[in-house]
Design a protein around this motif. Structure first.
Motif, PDB file in Angstrom:
ATOM      1  N   SER A 182     -21.665  94.581  -0.392  1.00 35.56           N
ATOM      2  CA  SER A 182     -21.557  94.804   1.047  1.00 35.56           C
ATOM      3  C   SER A 182     -21.962  93.581   1.854  1.00 35.56           C
ATOM      4  O   SER A 182     -21.263  93.166   2.779  1.00 35.56           O
ATOM      5  N   VAL A 183     -23.095  92.990   1.501  1.00 32.27           N
ATOM      6  CA  VAL A 183     -23.624  91.847   2.257  1.00 32.27           C
ATOM      7  C   VAL A 183     -23.075  90.532   1.720  1.00 32.27           C
ATOM      8  O   VAL A 183     -23.121  89.511   2.400  1.00 32.27           O
ATOM      9  N   TYR A 234     -24.884 105.778  11.992  1.00 29.64           N
ATOM     10  CA  TYR A 234     -24.908 104.422  12.562  1.00 29.64           C
ATOM     11  C   TYR A 234     -23.889 104.283  13.688  1.00 29.64           C
ATOM     12  O   TYR A 234     -24.176 103.686  14.724  1.00 29.64           O
ATOM     13  N   TYR A 244     -22.453  92.174   7.841  1.00 26.65           N
ATOM     14  CA  TYR A 244     -23.092  91.687   9.066  1.00 26.65           C
ATOM     15  C   TYR A 244     -22.183  90.711   9.801  1.00 26.65           C
ATOM     16  O   TYR A 244     -22.226  90.608  11.028  1.00 26.65           O
ATOM     17  N   MET A 303     -28.305 102.177   2.469  1.00 27.74           N
ATOM     18  CA  MET A 303     -27.514 101.570   1.398  1.00 27.74           C
ATOM     19  C   MET A 303     -28.219 101.701   0.054  1.00 27.74           C
ATOM     20  O   MET A 303     -27.572 101.930  -0.977  1.00 27.74           O
ATOM     21  N   ASN A 334     -17.941  98.917   3.928  1.00 28.60           N
ATOM     22  CA  ASN A 334     -17.812  98.002   5.064  1.00 28.60           C
ATOM     23  C   ASN A 334     -16.622  98.374   5.941  1.00 28.60           C
ATOM     24  O   ASN A 334     -16.716  98.410   7.173  1.00 28.60           O
ATOM     25  N   GLY A 346     -29.554  89.846  -3.516  1.00 27.72           N
ATOM     26  CA  GLY A 346     -29.640  91.201  -4.062  1.00 27.72           C
ATOM     27  C   GLY A 346     -30.519  91.271  -5.289  1.00 27.72           C
ATOM     28  O   GLY A 346     -31.306  92.209  -5.451  1.00 27.72           O
ATOM     29  N   PHE A 401     -25.712  96.132  -2.613  1.00 28.64           N
ATOM     30  CA  PHE A 401     -26.101  95.158  -1.592  1.00 28.64           C
ATOM     31  C   PHE A 401     -25.245  93.904  -1.705  1.00 28.64           C
ATOM     32  O   PHE A 401     -24.769  93.374  -0.698  1.00 28.64           O
ATOM     33  N   LEU A 412     -34.167  90.705  -4.160  1.00 28.48           N
ATOM     34  CA  LEU A 412     -34.595  91.852  -3.355  1.00 28.48           C
ATOM     35  C   LEU A 412     -34.955  93.039  -4.240  1.00 28.48           C
ATOM     36  O   LEU A 412     -36.005  93.666  -4.071  1.00 28.48           O
ATOM     37  N   PHE A 452     -29.474  99.303   6.065  1.00 25.50           N
ATOM     38  CA  PHE A 452     -30.038  98.695   4.862  1.00 25.50           C
ATOM     39  C   PHE A 452     -30.695  99.727   3.952  1.00 25.50           C
ATOM     40  O   PHE A 452     -30.321  99.864   2.777  1.00 25.50           O
ATOM     41  N   ALA A 453     -31.667 100.455   4.466  1.00 20.93           N
ATOM     42  CA  ALA A 453     -32.342 101.468   3.645  1.00 20.93           C
ATOM     43  C   ALA A 453     -31.372 102.553   3.168  1.00 20.93           C
ATOM     44  O   ALA A 453     -31.421 102.946   2.002  1.00 20.93           O
ATOM     45  N   GLY A 513     -30.283 102.689  10.828  1.00 24.05           N
ATOM     46  CA  GLY A 513     -29.826 101.429  10.275  1.00 24.05           C
ATOM     47  C   GLY A 513     -28.888 101.629   9.102  1.00 24.05           C
ATOM     48  O   GLY A 513     -28.388 102.723   8.841  1.00 24.05           O
TER      49      GLY A 513
END
Length: 266
Positions: free
Chosen positions: A191-192, A138, A235, A150, A63, A198, A188, A201, A147-148, A145
């Motif tokens: 980071s998110v 990025y 984000y 990551m 990040n 996570g 995930f 997902l 996401f993928a 992107g």
């Protein structure tokens, strides 16, 4: 602001279940990143907690580095901003021939990484290359992107940890795949900063429902480590950066009450 409440939560859950069921019924396609995993011994949960700590630190670093590289690229004169994209294209083309696993994406990449017997050094190199590739791609505006990419970074890092564990501890070779699956959720979550998202997902993507406990442990420790290191959701940081560049000051505490038309100047 999303109205957090019983009705909205139930609506999201019902819509998600129905969309997954209808899609699978129409396409007869299961999880997009289906990975066959077996039961892992309970004592290895400690290793997965260690993996979560590593991923927590990696997520915070990711990040910070992403925002830093974006700010660095922002200082490039507008007439020369095509140069980073040119350099990234050239490096990617070279890697495509020398080390294809360091480029590209998608479910085939994840399966190839798991099925091929890479060593720890090679996997760490792939982690570093993919980490840097995401940052510069990025930041320069090249499509892709975060996401993928990551997921691919997490797969490489998790496999490196799994291979090292199998080499030095009495573990089956399937533990490599278990670490890869758990690492996707852990990275995930770090980071998110959404550990439960996570877990869900990763379960949906890989179909590895037998690993729900290991994934939960990895996601939890990764999120806790990121919190202790002072990390913040990526984000949220991207939103604040966008507002900063636009000259606006982001609200620390978003107003939960609706703003009526005409009460705030645009």
């Amino acid at each position: 602001q999303f109205p957090f409440g019983y009705r909205t939560y139930m609506a999201v859950i019902i819509a998600s279940l129905l969309s997954a069921a209808v899609t699978e019924e129409l396409t007869h396609i299961g999880p997009p990143l289906f990975i066959e995993v077996s039961y892992v011994p309970v004592w290895s949960y400690l290793l997965l907690a260690v993996l979560g700590i590593v991923l927590g630190a990696l997520g915070v670093s990711f990040n910070w580095a992403l925002i830093a590289v974006m700010d660095l690229f922002q200082k490039i004169p507008s007439g020369l901003r095509w140069l980073p994209a040119l350099a990234i294209g050239g490096i990617t083309g070279a890697l495509l021939n020398a080390l294809p696993e360091a480029t590209g994406g998608g479910e085939n990449l994840v399966h190839d990484l798991i099925n091929k017997q890479f060593g720890v050094i090679a996997l760490l190199l792939l982690t570093l290359l993919r980490f840097g590739g995401v940052l510069f791609s990025y930041a320069s505006g090249v499509p892709g992107g975060i996401f993928a990419p990551m997921l691919s970074i997490a797969t490489c890092a998790g496999l490196a940890f799994g291979v090292a564990s199998v080499e030095f501890l009495p573990l089956d070779n399937d533990f490599r795949a278990a670490c890869a699956v758990a690492a996707m959720g852990g990275f995930f979550a770090a980071s998110v900063r959404a550990p439960l998202v996570g877990v869900v997902l990763v379960m949906e993507l890989t179909g590895g429902y037998a690993l729900i406990m290991p994934v939960l442990i990895t996601c939890t420790t990764a999120a806790l480590t990121a919190h202790q290191l002072g990390g913040r959701p990526i984000y949220e940081q991207l939103l604040e950066r966008t507002l900063r560049l636009a000259g606006e000051k982001p609200d620390k505490e978003p107003d939960k009450t609706p703003v009526q038309l005409g009460t705030r100047e645009s």
